[in-house]
Design a protein around this motif. Sequence first.
Motif, PDB file in Angstrom:
ATOM      1  N   THR A  62      -2.280  -6.130 -12.194  1.00 63.89           N
ATOM      2  CA  THR A  62      -1.060  -6.731 -11.951  1.00 63.89           C
ATOM      3  C   THR A  62      -0.252  -6.407 -10.538  1.00 63.89           C
ATOM      4  O   THR A  62      -0.036  -7.365  -9.976  1.00 63.89           O
ATOM      5  CB  THR A  62       0.033  -6.192 -12.876  1.00 63.89           C
ATOM      6  OG1 THR A  62      -0.245  -6.035 -14.240  1.00 63.89           O
ATOM      7  CG2 THR A  62       1.276  -6.859 -12.610  1.00 63.89           C
ATOM      8  N   VAL A  63      -0.435  -5.133  -9.949  1.00 64.49           N
ATOM      9  CA  VAL A  63      -0.205  -5.295  -8.502  1.00 64.49           C
ATOM     10  C   VAL A  63      -0.974  -6.140  -7.569  1.00 64.49           C
ATOM     11  O   VAL A  63      -0.532  -6.828  -6.753  1.00 64.49           O
ATOM     12  CB  VAL A  63      -0.275  -3.658  -7.947  1.00 64.49           C
ATOM     13  CG1 VAL A  63      -0.107  -3.495  -6.508  1.00 64.49           C
ATOM     14  CG2 VAL A  63       0.640  -2.774  -8.910  1.00 64.49           C
ATOM     15  N   ILE A  64      -2.321  -5.982  -7.896  1.00 61.92           N
ATOM     16  CA  ILE A  64      -3.444  -6.784  -7.018  1.00 61.92           C
ATOM     17  C   ILE A  64      -2.985  -8.351  -7.051  1.00 61.92           C
ATOM     18  O   ILE A  64      -2.830  -8.881  -5.996  1.00 61.92           O
ATOM     19  CB  ILE A  64      -4.795  -6.652  -7.362  1.00 61.92           C
ATOM     20  CG1 ILE A  64      -5.217  -4.990  -7.188  1.00 61.92           C
ATOM     21  CG2 ILE A  64      -5.759  -7.589  -6.823  1.00 61.92           C
ATOM     22  CD1 ILE A  64      -6.588  -4.713  -7.751  1.00 61.92           C
ATOM     23  N   GLU A  65      -2.830  -8.868  -8.259  1.00 63.73           N
ATOM     24  CA  GLU A  65      -2.511 -10.244  -8.453  1.00 63.73           C
ATOM     25  C   GLU A  65      -1.005 -10.695  -7.909  1.00 63.73           C
ATOM     26  O   GLU A  65      -1.037 -11.694  -7.149  1.00 63.73           O
ATOM     27  CB  GLU A  65      -2.435 -10.658  -9.894  1.00 63.73           C
ATOM     28  CG  GLU A  65      -4.018 -10.806 -10.484  1.00 63.73           C
ATOM     29  CD  GLU A  65      -5.009 -11.420  -9.610  1.00 63.73           C
ATOM     30  OE1 GLU A  65      -4.675 -12.462  -9.348  1.00 63.73           O
ATOM     31  OE2 GLU A  65      -6.171 -10.931  -9.423  1.00 63.73           O
ATOM     32  N   THR A  66      -0.315  -9.710  -8.003  1.00 64.29           N
ATOM     33  CA  THR A  66       1.257  -9.842  -7.366  1.00 64.29           C
ATOM     34  C   THR A  66       1.011 -10.025  -5.798  1.00 64.29           C
ATOM     35  O   THR A  66       1.638 -11.031  -5.370  1.00 64.29           O
ATOM     36  CB  THR A  66       2.164  -9.037  -7.964  1.00 64.29           C
ATOM     37  OG1 THR A  66       2.205  -8.953  -9.246  1.00 64.29           O
ATOM     38  CG2 THR A  66       3.445  -9.200  -7.379  1.00 64.29           C
ATOM     39  N   ALA A  67       0.227  -9.161  -5.425  1.00 70.12           N
ATOM     40  CA  ALA A  67       0.049  -9.196  -3.777  1.00 70.12           C
ATOM     41  C   ALA A  67      -0.589 -10.332  -3.597  1.00 70.12           C
ATOM     42  O   ALA A  67      -0.045 -11.107  -2.578  1.00 70.12           O
ATOM     43  CB  ALA A  67      -0.795  -7.725  -3.403  1.00 70.12           C
ATOM     44  N   LYS A  68      -1.685 -10.983  -4.133  1.00 69.69           N
ATOM     45  CA  LYS A  68      -2.265 -12.196  -3.746  1.00 69.69           C
ATOM     46  C   LYS A  68      -1.489 -13.346  -3.956  1.00 69.69           C
ATOM     47  O   LYS A  68      -1.253 -14.361  -3.079  1.00 69.69           O
ATOM     48  CB  LYS A  68      -3.290 -12.502  -4.728  1.00 69.69           C
ATOM     49  CG  LYS A  68      -4.717 -11.564  -4.713  1.00 69.69           C
ATOM     50  CD  LYS A  68      -5.600 -12.038  -5.539  1.00 69.69           C
ATOM     51  CE  LYS A  68      -6.822 -11.086  -5.662  1.00 69.69           C
ATOM     52  NZ  LYS A  68      -7.964 -11.415  -6.677  1.00 69.69           N
ATOM     53  N   LEU A  69      -0.435 -13.437  -5.167  1.00 68.17           N
ATOM     54  CA  LEU A  69       0.505 -14.565  -5.261  1.00 68.17           C
ATOM     55  C   LEU A  69       1.411 -14.551  -4.033  1.00 68.17           C
ATOM     56  O   LEU A  69       2.192 -15.464  -3.782  1.00 68.17           O
ATOM     57  CB  LEU A  69       1.262 -14.406  -6.606  1.00 68.17           C
ATOM     58  CG  LEU A  69       0.448 -14.600  -7.806  1.00 68.17           C
ATOM     59  CD1 LEU A  69       1.202 -14.318  -9.082  1.00 68.17           C
ATOM     60  CD2 LEU A  69       0.195 -16.076  -7.971  1.00 68.17           C
ATOM     61  N   ASN A  70       1.850 -13.348  -3.456  1.00 64.43           N
ATOM     62  CA  ASN A  70       2.660 -13.398  -2.243  1.00 64.43           C
ATOM     63  C   ASN A  70       1.938 -13.460  -1.007  1.00 64.43           C
ATOM     64  O   ASN A  70       2.355 -13.182  -0.045  1.00 64.43           O
ATOM     65  CB  ASN A  70       3.365 -12.012  -2.331  1.00 64.43           C
ATOM     66  CG  ASN A  70       4.486 -11.903  -3.360  1.00 64.43           C
ATOM     67  OD1 ASN A  70       5.677 -12.426  -3.104  1.00 64.43           O
ATOM     68  ND2 ASN A  70       4.243 -11.417  -4.600  1.00 64.43           N
ATOM     69  N   GLY A  71       0.789 -13.837  -0.986  1.00 61.09           N
ATOM     70  CA  GLY A  71      -0.064 -14.098   0.380  1.00 61.09           C
ATOM     71  C   GLY A  71      -0.493 -12.834   0.908  1.00 61.09           C
ATOM     72  O   GLY A  71      -0.753 -12.912   2.124  1.00 61.09           O
ATOM     73  N   LEU A  72      -0.526 -11.611   0.339  1.00 62.33           N
ATOM     74  CA  LEU A  72      -0.837 -10.402   1.181  1.00 62.33           C
ATOM     75  C   LEU A  72      -2.281 -10.171   0.713  1.00 62.33           C
ATOM     76  O   LEU A  72      -3.016 -10.703  -0.252  1.00 62.33           O
ATOM     77  CB  LEU A  72       0.110  -9.312   0.625  1.00 62.33           C
ATOM     78  CG  LEU A  72       1.345  -9.424   0.557  1.00 62.33           C
ATOM     79  CD1 LEU A  72       2.236  -8.328  -0.076  1.00 62.33           C
ATOM     80  CD2 LEU A  72       1.838  -9.801   2.110  1.00 62.33           C
ATOM     81  N   ALA A  76      -5.008  -3.901   1.872  1.00 59.90           N
ATOM     82  CA  ALA A  76      -4.301  -3.546   3.017  1.00 59.90           C
ATOM     83  C   ALA A  76      -3.016  -3.118   2.463  1.00 59.90           C
ATOM     84  O   ALA A  76      -2.130  -2.089   2.871  1.00 59.90           O
ATOM     85  CB  ALA A  76      -4.102  -4.585   4.060  1.00 59.90           C
ATOM     86  N   TYR A  77      -2.283  -3.872   1.677  1.00 55.04           N
ATOM     87  CA  TYR A  77      -0.814  -3.955   0.868  1.00 55.04           C
ATOM     88  C   TYR A  77      -0.882  -2.378   0.184  1.00 55.04           C
ATOM     89  O   TYR A  77      -0.165  -1.613   0.401  1.00 55.04           O
ATOM     90  CB  TYR A  77      -0.476  -5.124   0.077  1.00 55.04           C
ATOM     91  CG  TYR A  77       0.531  -4.581  -0.899  1.00 55.04           C
ATOM     92  CD1 TYR A  77       1.773  -4.363  -0.157  1.00 55.04           C
ATOM     93  CD2 TYR A  77       0.246  -4.489  -2.325  1.00 55.04           C
ATOM     94  CE1 TYR A  77       3.004  -4.223  -1.083  1.00 55.04           C
ATOM     95  CE2 TYR A  77       1.533  -3.982  -3.073  1.00 55.04           C
ATOM     96  CZ  TYR A  77       2.706  -4.028  -2.622  1.00 55.04           C
ATOM     97  OH  TYR A  77       3.755  -3.814  -3.442  1.00 55.04           O
ATOM     98  N   ILE A  78      -2.046  -2.427  -0.729  1.00 59.78           N
ATOM     99  CA  ILE A  78      -2.058  -0.919  -1.539  1.00 59.78           C
ATOM    100  C   ILE A  78      -2.162   0.114  -0.690  1.00 59.78           C
ATOM    101  O   ILE A  78      -1.458   1.291  -0.914  1.00 59.78           O
ATOM    102  CB  ILE A  78      -3.189  -1.083  -2.846  1.00 59.78           C
ATOM    103  CG1 ILE A  78      -2.662  -2.313  -3.608  1.00 59.78           C
ATOM    104  CG2 ILE A  78      -3.431   0.186  -3.265  1.00 59.78           C
ATOM    105  CD1 ILE A  78      -3.806  -2.593  -4.723  1.00 59.78           C
ATOM    106  N   ALA A  79      -3.056   0.314   0.222  1.00 58.24           N
ATOM    107  CA  ALA A  79      -3.394   1.242   1.063  1.00 58.24           C
ATOM    108  C   ALA A  79      -2.089   1.610   2.052  1.00 58.24           C
ATOM    109  O   ALA A  79      -1.630   2.785   1.982  1.00 58.24           O
ATOM    110  CB  ALA A  79      -4.529   0.868   2.344  1.00 58.24           C
ATOM    111  N   ASP A  80      -1.212   0.614   2.523  1.00 57.51           N
ATOM    112  CA  ASP A  80      -0.117   0.900   3.143  1.00 57.51           C
ATOM    113  C   ASP A  80       1.059   1.701   2.301  1.00 57.51           C
ATOM    114  O   ASP A  80       1.639   2.395   2.733  1.00 57.51           O
ATOM    115  CB  ASP A  80       0.592  -0.260   3.841  1.00 57.51           C
ATOM    116  CG  ASP A  80       1.518  -0.337   4.929  1.00 57.51           C
ATOM    117  OD1 ASP A  80       1.485   0.797   5.659  1.00 57.51           O
ATOM    118  OD2 ASP A  80       2.891  -0.711   4.538  1.00 57.51           O
TER     119      ASP A  80
END
Length: 113
Positions: A62-72, A76-80
């Motif tokens: 869910t976190v991965i797909e939400t990041a993708k939907l927000n153009g991230l 990199a997003y999860i690591a940060d």
Amino acid sequence: MAKAIAYGHKRWISLTRFLADGRLEIDNNIAERAMRCVALGRKNWLFAGSKAGGDRAAAIYTVIETAKLNGLEPQAYIADVIAKIAGDWPAARWDELLPWNWRPTVHNVAEAA
């Protein structure tokens, strides 16, 4: 042929609704493409190890797909976010770490280049 015509006739309003509203798509290919990774991994996810493992896998997907939907870029997003949470990030500012609010740090931008 008769079955196809009957199918279209029963669903005529739904089939033609996109003509009245230009924002609607004639098909759902976009949604199906977005869900393709779910269908491809379904058999692998049967072996999550336990219900808790399955729950954790669902949460991270869910976190991965939400990041993708927000153009991230998810990695990199999860690591940060993990680095910030492991540090001294205040709980009162956790909303800044949500994918739609997150801004990459200068360090992450330099790594992406």
